[in-house]
Design an enzyme around this catalytic site. Structure first.
Site, PDB file in Angstrom:
ATOM      1  N   HIS A 186      43.653  25.272  48.412  1.00 17.27           N
ATOM      2  CA  HIS A 186      44.085  25.851  47.132  1.00 17.27           C
ATOM      3  C   HIS A 186      45.474  26.471  47.281  1.00 17.27           C
ATOM      4  O   HIS A 186      45.751  27.162  48.262  1.00 17.27           O
ATOM      5  CB  HIS A 186      43.075  26.918  46.691  1.00 17.27           C
ATOM      6  CG  HIS A 186      43.194  27.254  45.238  1.00 17.27           C
ATOM      7  ND1 HIS A 186      44.265  27.928  44.707  1.00 17.27           N
ATOM      8  CD2 HIS A 186      42.377  26.975  44.199  1.00 17.27           C
ATOM      9  CE1 HIS A 186      44.097  28.068  43.399  1.00 17.27           C
ATOM     10  NE2 HIS A 186      42.950  27.504  43.058  1.00 17.27           N
ATOM     11  N   TYR A 224      41.443  64.303  49.438  1.00 14.25           N
ATOM     12  CA  TYR A 224      40.485  64.424  48.336  1.00 14.25           C
ATOM     13  C   TYR A 224      39.338  63.423  48.415  1.00 14.25           C
ATOM     14  O   TYR A 224      38.425  63.462  47.605  1.00 14.25           O
ATOM     15  CB  TYR A 224      41.184  64.341  46.959  1.00 14.25           C
ATOM     16  CG  TYR A 224      42.258  63.294  46.889  1.00 14.25           C
ATOM     17  CD1 TYR A 224      43.594  63.629  47.093  1.00 14.25           C
ATOM     18  CD2 TYR A 224      41.946  61.978  46.641  1.00 14.25           C
ATOM     19  CE1 TYR A 224      44.591  62.668  47.051  1.00 14.25           C
ATOM     20  CE2 TYR A 224      42.932  61.016  46.601  1.00 14.25           C
ATOM     21  CZ  TYR A 224      44.251  61.368  46.798  1.00 14.25           C
ATOM     22  OH  TYR A 224      45.227  60.407  46.759  1.00 14.25           O
ATOM     23  N   GLY A 244      39.897  52.287  43.570  1.00 11.65           N
ATOM     24  CA  GLY A 244      38.817  52.293  42.585  1.00 11.65           C
ATOM     25  C   GLY A 244      38.087  50.961  42.558  1.00 11.65           C
ATOM     26  O   GLY A 244      38.644  49.919  42.910  1.00 11.65           O
ATOM     27  N   THR A 301      39.244  22.573  45.509  1.00 12.49           N
ATOM     28  CA  THR A 301      39.324  22.583  44.051  1.00 12.49           C
ATOM     29  C   THR A 301      39.681  21.208  43.511  1.00 12.49           C
ATOM     30  O   THR A 301      39.140  20.761  42.506  1.00 12.49           O
ATOM     31  CB  THR A 301      40.379  23.609  43.603  1.00 12.49           C
ATOM     32  OG1 THR A 301      39.998  24.874  44.133  1.00 12.49           O
ATOM     33  CG2 THR A 301      40.462  23.702  42.096  1.00 12.49           C
TER      34      THR A 301
END
Lengths: 511, 511
Positions: B215, B359, B381, B273
């Site tokens: 790919h 943190y 995240g 693919t």
């Protein structure tokens, strides 16, 4: 735990088809039934979430003990799956949707966003090129242009303006890290080109700049893009604002001038994760221009606030930067993932990120009239990403979105005022948005180190109750509590209750 | 188009609160109402999708003409948003969920997956660390271990085995490109370390290997990670299978030995693919070991087939590779995004990707007992990614998932047989899974070039009808049609109808 038992997949014989109903994974009636069950679960979840402990005391590996260690051979009614979800999954969650969460940044959400994400999941388009699903690209372009208008970005960052298409534009990515990565790569390639590098031979000379308050993911992403960690310049900030000092930036850039270093990229932050510090965008851009350095603005959290005119000044000077990213999943009621990246010149991105395999060639691309969003991101495949963001803006309108931001800021201000009125506490840095950084202050016989310890115990004891969840940071070498207002179910009473809990817990520690 | 009119956000005055109901973006009753509306839309969409043109003739910029160019100031009832969705969005879609799509690879889906994704959107957890939401990490680990058992990956790739935790494990990423990127970076850093590089000074010596069928995203991602394009070795394949020839790989690796090149990474594909070619995993791994090269297996599409014992041999030798990725969003009924990456040594990934900001520090991380998934990906995240994949396996069980794969393969075989029975056509490469590569063949006065043209017209004319959607590729310098079976609503009659359309269209071209 995880053993390969007799239940294993490969032991299943090829099933005989006779007499069996054919498996229809998207049978519309099943879809309707499963999803209505999921919706009722969600609505009940929100209704009851307030009474659930926001943070739970589960042990690593707990789920392996609750659920089977191997996949089942046979299918089961969907209600069984939902039953296990309620019994085993919900009890292991930190409830980010709880109104009692004040940790990290809120992951804000809304009914319209969830509906948009749901429809995107069901349509399941793969919009790598415009032609692969025109509306997936068109909607992303439209939603980005709407948001650009909400935060008053200059039209140079927009895809479509009243004067037609320029060179600017945007793309919706998963998170800020991706926005940093793709712009870093474009800046890197431009710098290599500028200094006549043979291949990547000059890569060890390229330098990137940020502050000691910039998110740690920035230097991680620099490593991914092949920058040399020895060339990461982390500029120290001062305790007044923790924002970048332009004079220090200028001196740092000048320092490398005669030793062969090539200034390449500076990351400015509007609303740092640690304490919501704001780097002066305009001044940074002014300096960077002198060195031909790419300026990226990371406004992941606070960019959303800039939809209100009273906060927009934090972006002053943005017309001179090369790129800016903001994450509606942080504070604009749009569930994960949704980071909006804008660049002034999309060709600089696609120059580094374009691919053109035969099976994706098409007339629309050849016409040059369309954007192929795969050329502005790492990935090829992509969801229908613009839909939920459009649905949020379309349904709530500017006025409700501004109301939402202002309500959060007002609650944070209220909390800040209450903290200030209790002389055992101090607010450590000026509050810019809806994050309050505070701590029990050292006084009398209590040293700063004692206070660090007291604050840590305060946080742990508050979190243990399950009634509120705070996180911490270290600012100016001090252990500081972060109180981030903004969870979408939050109301004033939750903030007041959290303060009562903090106050009571502090009393028991300090007495 | 996109002008900044008087409707603009910043013109809105700060609203007066009196007399107005407070904005509650997650009001449980609104959530229930909006989502039930969305569910009914989806169910109707699936019911009617068969009759909609799969591919539409819309013009670039059409949506800008349909919808307002600026965000509305005022909120509106959700039904208005849904009305615009039906009126303006649906008509601009390429319907990937249509049973009449045979282009690209299918984006398979199921009721259970959509429900799982919906619940993840609503819970909106951000599982960067284990502690940020324990079940988000635990569920991802469990789902990956289940899938590993389904495809019979060696236990060295699993997080938890009957003998406890080893060094192996996985992570769910957005797409294969991300899986390639993070493993490339780990391999790059290991190679730099091995050759004693000062910083990234030896980066220009590192070499990566793939085939001319790999790919295109692979070499793009190599560029992102800082590899020099001059060091990309694209090994030519032959027309028998289009798979990698191990002898050529060995020679290519040996060729650089005395010129300072450092072999670093080889990407093997199981199910390319373009034509679903399969590289010989075991032989590649054997050769790579001699050069200390990282071997990654890209089984994005065909990995799903390996849950059936009769296809598992395509992964033979996988126990010797360093990493493998497969995408249940391609063929295992799980909507986008869902790419599962497995590595034999998670520490090699986290060594390059770890961050440890203040943190995010917590006791669970310090204990060393937990996985922090942010250290195995680009982003910090992350959604509750494991939920939908678990729901698919939990609800349908191994037997239904195998039935789904076998049904698609049987339909593809049927199509292949029909094509072979029409002597105007040829099947160009041997079919391995559910993709058939075929074309009108050159014969008589028709040259290969004429045939290329005829096939292009055939594809365009079929697609114009809106009754089927085919894509193409170029294999062995020939324009070839790709017929990918597997859309989740597809049944035998859709394949037969598509063939009738192709046959009829071909007749009108050839006559």
């Amino acid at each position: 735990m995880g053993s390969l038992g007799t239940n294993h997949a490969s032991c299943t014989a090829i099933p005989e088809a006779e007499g069996k109903a054919e498996f229809q994974p998207l049978n519309p009636e099943d879809v309707r039934a499963y999803l209505h069950k999921a919706v009722d679960f969600i609505s009940d979840y929100y209704t009851n979430i307030e009474s659930m402990p926001v943070l739970l005391d589960v042990k690593p590996g707990y789920l392996q003990d609750e659920l089977s260690s191997s996949p089942p051979i046979d299918s089961a009614p969907f209600v069984d799956t939902m039953k296990e979800l309620r019994a085993s999954v919900v009890p292991g969650m930190t409830h980010w949707a709880s109104p009692n969460i004040f940790a990290f940044f809120p992951s804000t959400n809304s009914a319209a966003a969830i509906a948009g994400d749901l429809i995107a999941s069901a349509m399941n388009t793969v919009g790598f090129t415009w032609q692969a699903s025109p509306v997936a690209t068109e909607m992303e372009v439209l939603a980005l242009d709407w948001l650009a208008q909400l935060v008053r970005l200059p039209t140079t960052f927009m895809n479509c303006t009243s004067t037609g298409r320029g060179t600017g534009g945007g793309v919706i990515l998963g998170t800020t890290s991706e926005a940093m990565l793709v712009t870093l790569v474009a800046a890197r390639d431009a710098a290599l080109h500028r200094c006549g590098s043979v291949g990547v031979s000059d890569l060890p000379r390229l330098v990137v700049y940020a502050t000691d308050q910039t998110h740690s993911t920035f230097f991680k992403v620099c490593r991914l893009a092949g920058f040399d960690p020895a060339n990461f310049r982390s500029i120290p900030t001062g305790p007044e604002t923790y924002g970048l000092d332009p004079v220090k930036l200028l001196k740092t850039m000048q320092a490398g001038r005669y030793t062969g270093f090539v200034p390449t990229y500076v990351c400015a932050t509007v609303g740092t994760t640690s304490s919501n510090a704001v780097d002066p965008v305009g001044a940074i851009a002014y300096i960077a221009t002198m060195f031909n350095v790419w300026v990226h603005v990371d406004a992941a959290y606070a960019g959303s606030a800039c939809i209100c005119p009273e906060f927009r000044h934090h972006l002053d000077g943005v017309e001179r930067v090369d790129s800016i990213s903001m994450s509606p999943h942080k504070w604009l009621l749009t569930c994960l993932d949704c980071t909006c990246l804008y660049v002034r010149d999309t060709h600089r991105l696609s120059g580094s990120l374009e691919t053109n395999p035969e099976y994706l060639k098409n007339d629309a691309t050849d016409s040059g009239e369309v954007t192929n969003l795969k050329d502005m991101q790492v990935d090829v495949g992509r969801r229908f990403r613009g839909l939920k963001l459009w649905m949020v803006m379309r349904t709530y309108g500017t006025s409700k979105l501004q109301e939402h931001i202002r309500k959060d800021v007002a609650m944070a201000k209220m909390f800040e005022d209450i903290v200030c009125s209790d002389d055992r506490f101090e607010v450590v840095v000026p509050r810019n948005f809806a994050l309050v950084c505070f701590r029990i202050k050292a006084s009398g016989a209590m040293t700063e180190e004692d206070a660090d310890g007291a604050n840590r115990v305060l946080m742990e004891n508050v979190n243990k109750t399950g009634k509120a969840y705070l996180a911490h940071t270290v600012v100016g070498d001090r252990f500081v509590l972060r109180f981030a207002v903004g969870s979408s179910l939050q109301e004033e009473r939750h903030v007041r209750n959290a303060w009562d809990l903090i106050k009571m817990t502090a009393s028991s520690i300090l007495d």
